[in-house]
Structure formats: structure tokens, C-alpha cells
Scaffold this motif. Sequence first.
Motif, PDB file in Angstrom:
ATOM      1  N   GLY A   1       0.976  -1.418  -0.093  1.00 48.21           N
ATOM      2  CA  GLY A   1      -0.098  -0.156  -0.111  1.00 48.21           C
ATOM      3  C   GLY A   1       0.934   1.087  -0.109  1.00 48.21           C
ATOM      4  O   GLY A   1       0.622   2.234  -0.686  1.00 48.21           O
TER       5      GLY A   1
ATOM      6  N   GLY B   1       2.376   1.770  -3.405  1.00 54.29           N
ATOM      7  CA  GLY B   1       1.352   2.512  -4.422  1.00 54.29           C
ATOM      8  C   GLY B   1       1.050   3.955  -4.059  1.00 54.29           C
ATOM      9  O   GLY B   1       0.943   4.588  -4.996  1.00 54.29           O
ATOM     10  N   LEU B   2       1.102   4.265  -2.449  1.00 60.18           N
ATOM     11  CA  LEU B   2       0.937   5.687  -2.479  1.00 60.18           C
ATOM     12  C   LEU B   2       1.892   6.532  -2.825  1.00 60.18           C
ATOM     13  O   LEU B   2       1.694   7.624  -3.336  1.00 60.18           O
ATOM     14  CB  LEU B   2       0.785   5.643  -0.788  1.00 60.18           C
ATOM     15  CG  LEU B   2       0.580   7.216  -0.155  1.00 60.18           C
ATOM     16  CD1 LEU B   2      -0.683   7.761  -0.542  1.00 60.18           C
ATOM     17  CD2 LEU B   2       0.964   7.162   1.399  1.00 60.18           C
TER      18      LEU B   2
ATOM     19  N   SER C   1      -5.543   1.140   7.362  1.00 59.36           N
ATOM     20  CA  SER C   1      -5.048   1.062   6.036  1.00 59.36           C
ATOM     21  C   SER C   1      -5.839   1.662   5.034  1.00 59.36           C
ATOM     22  O   SER C   1      -5.387   2.000   3.997  1.00 59.36           O
ATOM     23  CB  SER C   1      -4.824  -0.432   5.773  1.00 59.36           C
ATOM     24  OG  SER C   1      -6.333  -1.167   5.902  1.00 59.36           O
TER      25      SER C   1
ATOM     26  N   TYR D   1      -4.792   4.595   2.848  1.00 58.68           N
ATOM     27  CA  TYR D   1      -3.902   4.567   1.840  1.00 58.68           C
ATOM     28  C   TYR D   1      -4.788   4.648   0.533  1.00 58.68           C
ATOM     29  O   TYR D   1      -4.229   4.929  -0.597  1.00 58.68           O
ATOM     30  CB  TYR D   1      -3.303   3.234   1.761  1.00 58.68           C
ATOM     31  CG  TYR D   1      -2.010   2.631   2.438  1.00 58.68           C
ATOM     32  CD1 TYR D   1      -1.132   3.702   2.676  1.00 58.68           C
ATOM     33  CD2 TYR D   1      -1.655   1.526   2.859  1.00 58.68           C
ATOM     34  CE1 TYR D   1       0.006   3.455   3.328  1.00 58.68           C
ATOM     35  CE2 TYR D   1      -0.544   1.369   3.434  1.00 58.68           C
ATOM     36  CZ  TYR D   1       0.449   2.125   3.587  1.00 58.68           C
ATOM     37  OH  TYR D   1       1.436   2.110   4.519  1.00 58.68           O
TER      38      TYR D   1
ATOM     39  N   THR E   1      -2.394   2.942  -7.991  1.00 61.38           N
ATOM     40  CA  THR E   1      -3.753   2.610  -7.218  1.00 61.38           C
ATOM     41  C   THR E   1      -3.928   1.202  -7.080  1.00 61.38           C
ATOM     42  O   THR E   1      -4.603   0.731  -6.263  1.00 61.38           O
ATOM     43  CB  THR E   1      -5.021   3.411  -8.303  1.00 61.38           C
ATOM     44  OG1 THR E   1      -4.764   4.765  -8.568  1.00 61.38           O
ATOM     45  CG2 THR E   1      -6.126   3.071  -7.642  1.00 61.38           C
TER      46      THR E   1
ATOM     47  N   THR F   1      -1.862  -0.060  -4.271  1.00 68.73           N
ATOM     48  CA  THR F   1      -2.732   0.579  -2.823  1.00 68.73           C
ATOM     49  C   THR F   1      -3.686  -0.327  -2.695  1.00 68.73           C
ATOM     50  O   THR F   1      -3.968  -0.941  -1.609  1.00 68.73           O
ATOM     51  CB  THR F   1      -2.993   1.930  -3.242  1.00 68.73           C
ATOM     52  OG1 THR F   1      -1.698   2.625  -3.262  1.00 68.73           O
ATOM     53  CG2 THR F   1      -3.538   2.546  -1.689  1.00 68.73           C
TER      54      THR F   1
END
Length: 297
Positions: free
Chosen positions: A134, A137-138, A251, A254, A280, A283
Amino acid sequence: MTEVADSPWIRAMPAVFVLIWSTGFIVARYGMPHAPPMTFLAWRYALSIACFVVWIAWARVPWPRGRSQWGHLAVTGVLMHAGYLGGVWAAVKAGMGAGLSSLIVGLQPVLTAVWLSATGGRVSTRQWLGLALGFVGLVLVVSHKFGAGGPGDTATPLNLAFAVGALLAITAGTLYQKRYLAPCDVRTANTVQLAAALAVTLPLAWLETEPMHWNAESAGAMAWSVLGLTLGGSSLLYLLIQRGAAASVSSLMYLVPPCTAAIAWLLFGEPITATTLAGTALTAAGVAIVVHAGRSR
């Protein structure tokens, strides 16, 4: 799981929360040019309290019982409203771009997991994997925003302190609420929290010299801040923390930057790149792993 917990509304709560919470940076984009941060937030808290009081009187819901419960609610209100929102808005006003501020505040799930592990809480290997995915991905989602905020989009000791303070505040508030707050009506709980946040924010607003300019953009930003973000988003966050594990609820944060990117694309035509889409997907996969691992224990 009970029948109530399996209702479609309960299952939809996380998605609705992420969608509402993602509009926070959109509101800042509309409202920030017309108001200093603490003044805007003081108005937001005061108007939200007024709305909740009317709702409470109409619904005749009970207030929290016991001084300790009121005290715990006040602490979470200062942390999750005054501390978190005040820190984010002050950081952006002090020149930090949306990308960096999103990334710093986005460390909350990792910080929550580290705290839980250090204090004997259970964070499984699968959840750590999900948190790592996550976060990667962020970083991908917000990477295109670094340096995109103009000449003032820089990191300074001041705005970094504001952003890190916001991160610490919402992390501490989430953990504190999960540990100390007994379940009570979300409307009265939010009212107590907002009153505590207003008590802290109002003196800071009085120190600001910049006036607030009321116009269509600032009024619209204020209306959505009160009705959507506070009455809707903050209430959902309270319910999610009461019902779920701290790591799983955290979470969800995220997912906020990817959702914000989608809203900015729809409203402002901001481009969505292949990197954004890849971030995305990572995440979403990371959050799914964390939440599923938390439910399977």
C-alpha cells in the motif's frame, strides 16, 4: 458476525468513508485561498456542532455517560480534529504541496502497525506485506505531485513539523479511541469531540491576521466541510474505529490519495498517468490484504 454487521450499509461503510474523506484536499483547494487555516476550521467546528445539536435534539439520542467518557472523547477530538486537520491545513498554507502532505499523512497505517507491534498487538506477516504494498502504491500515486504546486511548493522545517504533527495526531487519536472509548451514539460523541477541538482551535484563529473572505468558493467549501466531511466522514471514521481493528481501519487511509486523484481528474482535468493507475492497483491490493488478514484471525 451478526446479521446487522452483515447488512449492505455496514459493508459499504469503508468505501463511502474513503470517497468522502478523499474530498478533503479538494475542499482545501477551494477554501484555502480565501481563509486562514485555523479560522476556517473554527467556523467548520462551530457550524458542525450546531448541526449535530439540532440532529441530537430531533432524534432525542442519549449523551455519553460518565466524566471519564467525556474526557476520552475530548482527547480524541483534540487529536483527530484539531491536531490532524489543523496540522494538514497549516502545512499546506505554509507552502507544502498536496503530494508531500498526502505522503506524510499516508504513513499512518505503518505507524499504527509499528505501535501495535511494539505494544504487544498482533500484526501478521500478511498485514505487513499489505502495508508495504500500500505504501509503495501511495508513493507512485502522489509522485507526480512533487514540485507541481508552484514556487511555494517546498518542504521547510515549519511545514514539515505541521505535517508530522498531523500524522502523529491522527495515529494517536485512532489508537486512543479504539482503546479507551466505550461505544456510544456517534452524533453525541462527535459533538463532544468537536467542542474540544473548537476550544483548542479558536484561540489560534484569533492570532491569525488574515481575514476570511466569504464568496461562492469559500461558502461551498465550508458547506461540504460541515455536511460531508464532518457530519459524514468523521462520523463514519468513528464507527469504523469502533467496529474494526486499528490496523485494518488505518489501512483505508492508503486509498484516499488515489480516490482524490480520480476526483481531481473529474473536476479539474488533472491527468491520470500510467504510474497513477499502477500505484492505485498496488494500493488497493495492499489494503485488501491487510483487511482480509485482519478478518481471518
